[in-house]
Structure formats: C-alpha cells, structure tokens
Design an enzyme around this catalytic site. Structure first.
Site, PDB file in Angstrom:
ATOM      1  CB  VAL A  89      -0.884   0.051   1.270  1.00 58.26           C
ATOM      2  CG1 VAL A  89      -1.956   1.101   1.121  1.00 58.26           C
ATOM      3  CG2 VAL A  89      -1.487  -1.311   1.537  1.00 58.26           C
ATOM      4  CB  CYS A  90       1.162   4.098  -2.127  1.00 54.31           C
ATOM      5  SG  CYS A  90       1.895   5.721  -2.171  1.00 54.31           S
TER       6      CYS A  90
END
Lengths: 184, 707
Positions: A89-90
């Site tokens: 995930v960013c």
C-alpha cells in the site's frame, strides 16, 4: 522494549475496544504483538462496498520509532495498492521520511480506509489502474467490483498472502522496511 | 503556631490561626514576634500579558550602574515586548500591632523583587490596609486585605495600559523574564501529560515541551528516539514527533499573516541538551548536520589536500563551534589573519584594503587544515590577480559543455597557425583566420598560400592534386547543424565515429544513374551494382565522401556556371571565418601542417595523420568519381567533374605516394603553384604581419579561456 510492547498493547486495547469504523482486529498469535490481522469492510457507497479486505499490519521491533508495514492480504483493484499477492500500500504517513512516532495505528487504519473511499491516483503504485481511474471511471469501477466479487467475498483468508508478506517484510527488513512498502 | 497556643480571647491569635489555615505558606517575619507575618502573592494574570520594555541605552548593564532613569516614553517606537504569564510575586509583610484590631490598622510593607511595580501603586496598596480596616469597622482585616491584594494582582494593579500591555522598566527585564521562565517551568512540572509516543501519562517533570511547537513528550521517549536517530545518522528524523507538526505550524504562521518564511523543523542542539541527550550524541548531531548541509550544497569546495578533504569556509555554512550550529559566527577576523599568514608574498596593496575583487569567492580556506587555496584552480592561493584555469576532469564537464565541445568537434576547423577553431557560415572553403589572418582550407585545415590560395583546390601545374581537389564549394551554406555528418572535412570530420556507409553508397549511386534527381534516395533501389572498390580504405573514402560528390552533381547547372568565375575571384569568394569564441592557449608557430593545437589536445601528429587521411580519401574519391564518370559518360556528360577535369585522368594513383610523407604536404599544398621560389612583396608583408601578431601574443600573455 518493554515500554514499546506496552504501547502496542495499549494501542491494541484501544483498537479492539473502540475500533475505527468498519475495522476489526485480531492477533493471529497471541504472544506476538507485532503482527495484527485487520479486517476492513469495504466502505459503503464505494466500489469496494460489500467486500471484506484483510490487512496485515506488521510492527517493526522498534515500533513506534519506525513505521508499521501495512499490506493487503486480499487482492484489491486500487491505484494505490499493488495488484499482486504482496498487496503493498502507498500510504503517506507510513513513508519512512514522514513517519512520526506519535502516529497511532488507529489513525493508520483510518487512513487505509480513507484510501478506499478516495483513491489517490496522483501518487499511484499501479499507474495503469490510476490512469483508468482518471480517464475511464466506469471501466475502473467495473474492474474493482469484479475484484471484490472474486476475492473479497466471504471470510478473509490471511494465509494466502502471509507467506509472501512475511518474505517481503524479511527481505525489506530493518531500515528499509517503511520505504520498501511505500514505493515500488 | 499550634492550636493549643491560640488564645480565643485575643482576636489577633484567632485571625492568625485562620489565616495560616487559608494560606499555609504564611511565615513569621521575625522569630520573636508572632504577629508579624510575610506572604508572597503570586501575580499570574488569567491571560498572558504583553510586557514591554522601552528601549534605553543602558539596557544591558542597568542594575550595576544604577543610574539612568528610564527615558519617559521617549523611545516608544523601539519596543521590546514579551508575552509573560507570570510576573514576580508581591511580597507582603503584615504586622498586627498590639492595638490591632481595635485601635490600630495592620502595618503593611509591600515589595517585589525586582521592584517592577511603580512606587505610587505600592503606596496606594499599602494604604489600602488602613482603608479596608476602617471600612470593616476597625475589625480584623487580614484575610480581606490579602484577598484584596490577590485580586489587584490578578488585575495587574491596573497597570495595563489601553493597548493591553504593561510597561516595565527595562532595568528589570532580565529578572522578570527569568522569573517567568522559572514559574512556567514549575507549573509545567506540576502538570501531567500523556506522552504521544509511549501513550503513558507522565508528570511534567519527566517531560519536555518542544521549544518551537510546544508539543510535550516524555523525556524517556525523546531520548530513545533521538539517540537512535542520531546514532543511525538519520538527522532529518530529529524533529518534533507529532505528525505534520511543521506543516501545521507553517499553516498557522501563514494564516496569522506573520512574515516568517518557513517554520524551523530541525531541533537546536541546545534543546537536545536540555532534554537532555548526551553531549557526545549532540556533538554527533551537530557534526552530521553540518556535513549534510555541505554535501547538499553543490557549491561546496573541498580542500585539495588529499589527506584533509575538509570543506572550505563559507558564509552560508559555518562550521559548528561546540554545540552551536553557528548560524551567525564572526570568523572574519581570523579569516584575515589566515590571509596574511598564507600569502605573505602576495603583491602589496592587496592584503589590507582589497580594493579590487574580481572574484569574491576565489580565495578558499579549508575549515579543517586552514589551507588557503584558489577555489578555481585548486592550487595554493596565488593572489587575486593571477588568471588561472580551473582544474577539472573531463568527467566534470557539464552536459552543456560537452555538447559545445562535440559541436565544435563536428562543425569547426582549427586555424593551422593559431589553432583557433573557425566555423564557416557560408562561402567557399578558402578561409582567412580572423585572428591571425592565416589562409587555410576549411576542409583539411591546411595552410594556404595567401598569394594563390585556390591552387589547393585545383590541379597543380605538375598535375598533382590534393585531397580537396574540386571541393572549394563544398558546404557552401556553411558548416552547421544540418551539415557535417556526411562531411569528411572540418577539424573533427575525421574523428567522427564510423559514418553510415551503406546509405552513403546508395546515395552515391543515383547521381550516376539519374543526375537530375540525384538526391532521391528511392532511386537507389533501381541502381546498378557499384564497381567493387579497390581496397578497404578506398571503400571508406567513397562511402564517406560520396554525398559530397552527389551534392555537386545535384547543383549541377549552377555549379557549372559557377566554377569559372568564382575561381577567379579569390578574395571575394573567401569563406567567412567565425572564431569559435574559444581560444586555446596559443604559442605562435610558423604555419605548418603539423600544427593541430586543437582545444581537445590533439597532438600535432594526430593532426598530420588526419590531414593525410583526408587527402587519401579525397584522392581516392576523386579517382573513383573519375572512373564513374568515364563509365557513365554516355548517359551523363554534364557532370561538373568532367567540366573541370577535361583531362579525365584518374588521379588516385598519383595522390597515393604523396601521403607517405604527411609532414611535407603543406609544402605541396601551399606551394603547389610555384610560390615557393621567392617571397613576393605581398608575401613579405604577410609574413611581417604574422610575426607582429606572434609578438603581440607573447607580450599579452596567453589567452587562457578554456572550454
């Protein structure tokens, strides 16, 4: 060390007693406070509604001095989540340079949920999906819903991604943990 | 005062016992008089008050001198104001005399340390005791009075002016500010905070409030975090631990319209010491911070001494002294000292006054070893008037510089005499150097006889030809971006990486077949196979110079008309030489073929070889073209080569032996017309002119512009 475990225990207690909306937390292994299994219900009025997404939160040994690592155990079609079994995930606050020790996990999980409500195509991990999100919203929504139906129905399986995530966390290890997850 | 001492018949005893119950901090003023008490009334207004200290000349040492009463409001413009939450408390001394309360009011003495309350106010407050005593009907007034003072203190004794600020004599500034800090600290230590890191409630005494943003964390967490961050060298992490702290502050200052550009995010070393961190750790922090700062600045100059490699002193980045990050440091004095020490032998008149500073920053002094050196050439300091050349490696050239060099390599020809690169903008290949007036050939950089420069491009009387035979008008439009690729002439032409041979050959073929549409590459498909080249070298020659032949053929009608008249107008037709703007250090030499002297440091030998190769190719090409012409003559009898070479003899075999001695080529080229026999007056003049130029060069020192 002791004080860090204390903090984690505190946060866990806080998150289990009054969890953020749509989030439930379990410990896969009661003796290991550093690994959380989080089930996130797809927020209503989004393409992810109705899905149950598994998140694996790994707290580094020196948490909270280093950012936790959050990965999706459930495949999800999203510009800011890698479209693979790693489910990286960013998330801005988790970037190594942004992480502050007084950031709480509840806040992090809220941020993940907010990401499902409002994807950030300008800071994507999956450029193709981000483009699609910007230019062909209908197609994006169709794909995202298809993923929900295909992967996010029924009880969350954390095991599928556990091996991969664990390997990833190990490889990334130590100092690079935060950065490795944040950016490809 | 114990309860059993209390005499309930004595109103003084009753009052004192109740007062000490209300104000446990009450103390007896004198050991032998139980009726004289002292009490400090804190001055802690509910809202922080702006205290300003009118500026005075004696600001700094006022108490010591004791003179200089503050100027009355004179310097209202220059105000020094602070937000204070605590002011020095009011010290009460109350004596209840034997006649109190019936006959006598309590005697009160009020003081503050320092005496920041005006005397008038003090007097009024003291007199309030008697007034209140009267108001109470001459009864016990102790509590009423103390409460009255407390309320007056909360209202700052009505000393606050209309603008909501309190004026205080600047003599008391230090003491008052200090009192405020101490009081705040005491209050802070009594409070309890939830540390945002360990999430534990902690007493203020175990916490630290960040000086810039006011966030509070427990000392243990701060120590853990900062120690590990500094240990690992992660200097950027050493800031407030609250998420988005700096960002929020930036927003805050922006919205409040203050002028501060950017909130400071890094923590001052002194604050780290306050937390407290180890001195060693803080020192490391300071050092690392300085290093990071230097490394992030491209302009940092490092000491050329290999064993040192310290950074040169700079105004922007001061070397930290001790724990100070040295934002302002006055090193100028020692700077000057170093100058003098290291440059005792500098030209006089420079050391002291420095009247002329062409390059302010030329002198660099290493922070570590105090070595004084020139920041341009990295040699030890040579004074400001010495023009030096930067010591730089090829790798250090910027992309722009490399591109310039490459362009010059491709599109300029050095003068054979002075080496200045020349670029032809238009005209024929007979060039006259704008700097030294040498005549030279643009294609091969050969020196040309000023008396008969065109001989080089023609057939010598003895039948010999040069590599530039018939090529006076190549690149007539100038040597620029579009040109040069298929062009074998020019200074760098020979050095170009292997050109696209196959294409060139294909280009060559169509001329022969269809002269009217010579440059149409499509026609190449239908072209008949070319006569096999004689050898490899010749093949290269053909390939590379083919397009040039082609160009002539394409312009055939014009060329045919041009050939004669232009040839006879030498001066008018001369190519315009454009100096490249870049003048390598030149030591004048007699005109010679071996004079390469190019900026790219090509050796003379290389230049000579290049010339030879060019000629060899040219010669081979001429021969080939000749053969082709002959072969195809029936189809195309208008090729200009034919017009200009009526003999039609293949010249390649002739050209070959001449290449064996490249050092002699210039003589052949220049003197081919027979000008060698003796110096004509025009020649003599030219030689004199050249010698003059050379002398000028020597006197003026070398121009040392570099790439």
């Amino acid at each position: 060390m002791a004080s860090q475990n204390k903090r984690i225990a505190k946060e866990l207690a806080e998150c289990t007693t009054s969890p953020p909306a749509g989030i439930t937390i379990t410990l896969p292994n009661d003796s290991d406070l550093h690994r959380w299994h989080v089930t996130l219900a797809g927020p209503d009025n989004t393409v992810y509604a109705g899905g149950q997404f598994g998140l694996i939160v790994t707290l580094p040994v020196d948490y909270p001095f280093r950012a936790p690592v959050v990965t999706f155990a459930t495949r999800i079609y999203h510009p800011n989540v890698t479209n693979d079994s790693l489910g990286n995930v960013c998330l801005g606050p988790l970037k190594a340079e942004n992480w502050k020790p007084s950031t709480r996990l509840a806040g992090v999980l809220e941020a993940v949920r907010a990401l499902l409500v409002e994807p950030q195509p300008d800071d994507p991990l999956e450029a193709r999906i981000a483009d699609e999100f910007r230019q062909d919203r209908a197609e994006f929504e169709k794909n995202a819903r298809a993923y929900v139906v295909r992967y996010a129905k029924g009880p969350v399986k954390f095991d599928a991604a556990v091996g991969a995530a664990a390997a990833g966390a190990e490889a990334a290890g130590g100092a690079a943990t935060g950065a490795a997850v944040v950016r490809p | 005062m114990a309860d059993d001492d209390v005499d309930f018949d004595n109103p003084r005893d009753v009052e004192l016992s109740s007062l000490s119950a209300i104000y446990p901090e009450i103390q007896q003023l004198l050991p032998d008089d139980p009726y004289a008490i002292t009490l400090d009334v804190p001055v802690h207004p509910s809202k922080a008050v702006t205290v300003y200290f009118p500026a005075t000349a004696t600001d700094d040492a006022p108490v010591a001198t004791g003179l200089a009463p503050p100027p009355p409001q004179g310097a209202a413009g220059a105000v020094d104001s602070h937000e204070l939450a605590y002011l020095p408390s009011v010290h009460l001394e109350i004596t209840f005399g034997p006649e109190y309360p019936a006959e006598q009011p309590p005697r009160v003495v009020i003081s503050t340390t320092p005496p920041w309350i005006p005397d008038g106010t003090i007097k009024r407050l003291e007199e309030d005791a008697a007034r209140l005593w009267e108001d109470m009907g001459r009864d016990i007034v102790g509590f009423t009075y103390i409460d009255h003072i407390q309320q007056a203190a909360d209202g700052l004794f009505e000393l606050v002016d209309g603008k909501g600020s309190l004026e205080v004599d600047p003599r008391h500034k230090i003491a008052i500010l200090d009192y405020d800090i101490q009081a705040r600290k005491a209050a802070f230590e009594k409070e309890t905070f939830d540390c945002g890191v360990c999430l534990e409630p902690k007493k203020g005494s175990a916490c630290h409030r960040m000086l810039d943003c006011g966030h509070v964390f427990c000392v243990a967490c701060l120590q853990d975090f900062y120690n590990s961050a500094i240990k690992e060298g992660d200097i950027t992490a050493v800031k407030c631990l609250t998420p988005d702290c700096a960002k929020d502050r930036a927003k805050g200052t922006k919205s409040s319209g203050k002028k501060r550009k950017k909130p400071r995010t890094f923590i001052n070393p002194s604050e780290l010491l306050q937390i407290p961190l180890d001195q060693e750790t803080v020192k490391r922090y300071v050092t690392l911070k300085y290093k990071v700062e230097l490394e992030s600045d491209k302009n940092t100059i490092y000491c050329p001494r290999q064993w040192c490699n310290g950074a040169a002193r700079s105004k922007k980045h001061k070397k930290p002294q001790g724990f100070n990050l040295a934002e302002t440091s006055d090193d100028s004095a020692s700077d000057d000292d170093d100058d003098n020490d290291d440059n005792a032998d500098r030209p006089e008149g420079e050391v002291g006054s420095k009247p002329y500073k062409p390059d302010d920053e030329l002198l660099a002094i290493c922070e570590e070893c105090a070595f004084a050196f020139c920041s341009r050439c990295h040699q030890s300091w040579h004074g400001e008037f010495f023009r030096c050349i930067p010591r730089r490696d090829k790798q250090e050239l910027t992309a722009d510089e490399l591109a310039s060099l490459e362009y010059m390599r491709l599109h300029s020809t050095p003068c054979p005499t002075c080496g200045v690169p020349a670029q032809k903008t238009h005209g024929c290949n007979h060039m006259i150097c704008s700097r030294c007036q040498s005549h030279f050939c643009y294609l091969c950089s050969s020196w040309l006889d000023p008396g008969n420069p065109y001989q080089h491009f023609n057939e010598a009387p003895d039948g010999r030809i040069t590599g530039c035979y018939m090529r006076l008008w190549e690149l007539e439009e100038g040597d620029g971006d579009g040109a040069g690729h298929g062009f074998a002439g020019g200074a760098g032409g020979a050095a170009v990486a292997p050109p696209p041979r196959v294409v060139a050959i294909e280009d060559l073929i169509p001329i022969i077949e269809e002269p009217d549409d010579a440059e149409d590459v499509i026609a190449a498909a239908a072209a008949p196979p070319l006569e096999p080249p004689v050898n490899g070298a010749q093949q290269v020659g053909i390939a590379r110079e083919g397009p040039l032949v082609l160009r002539i053929a394409a312009n055939q009608p014009a060329a045919a008309g041009r050939g004669g008249p232009r040839g006879r107008q030498p001066a008018a037709g001369g190519g315009a030489a454009v100096p490249g703007g870049i003048i390598p250090p030149a030591v004048p030499q007699p005109p010679g073929p071996a004079r390469g002297g190019g900026p790219a440091a090509r050796g003379p030998r290389a230049a000579a070889q290049r010339g030879a190769r060019n000629r060899g190719r040219g010669g081979g090409n001429a021969g080939l073209a000749q053969r082709l012409n002959q072969n195809h003559h029936p189809h195309n009898n208008q090729l200009p080569i034919n017009n200009n070479n009526p003999g039609g003899r293949p010249h390649a075999p002739l050209a070959r032996p001449r290449h064996a001695d490249p050092h002699n080529v210039a003589g052949d080229d220049g003197g081919g017309g027979g000008g060698e026999a003796g110096l004509a007056p025009a020649h003599e003049e030219w030689v004199r002119h050249f010698v003059q130029l050379a002398l000028n060069d020597m006197e003026g020192g070398s121009d040392d512009e570099e790439f």
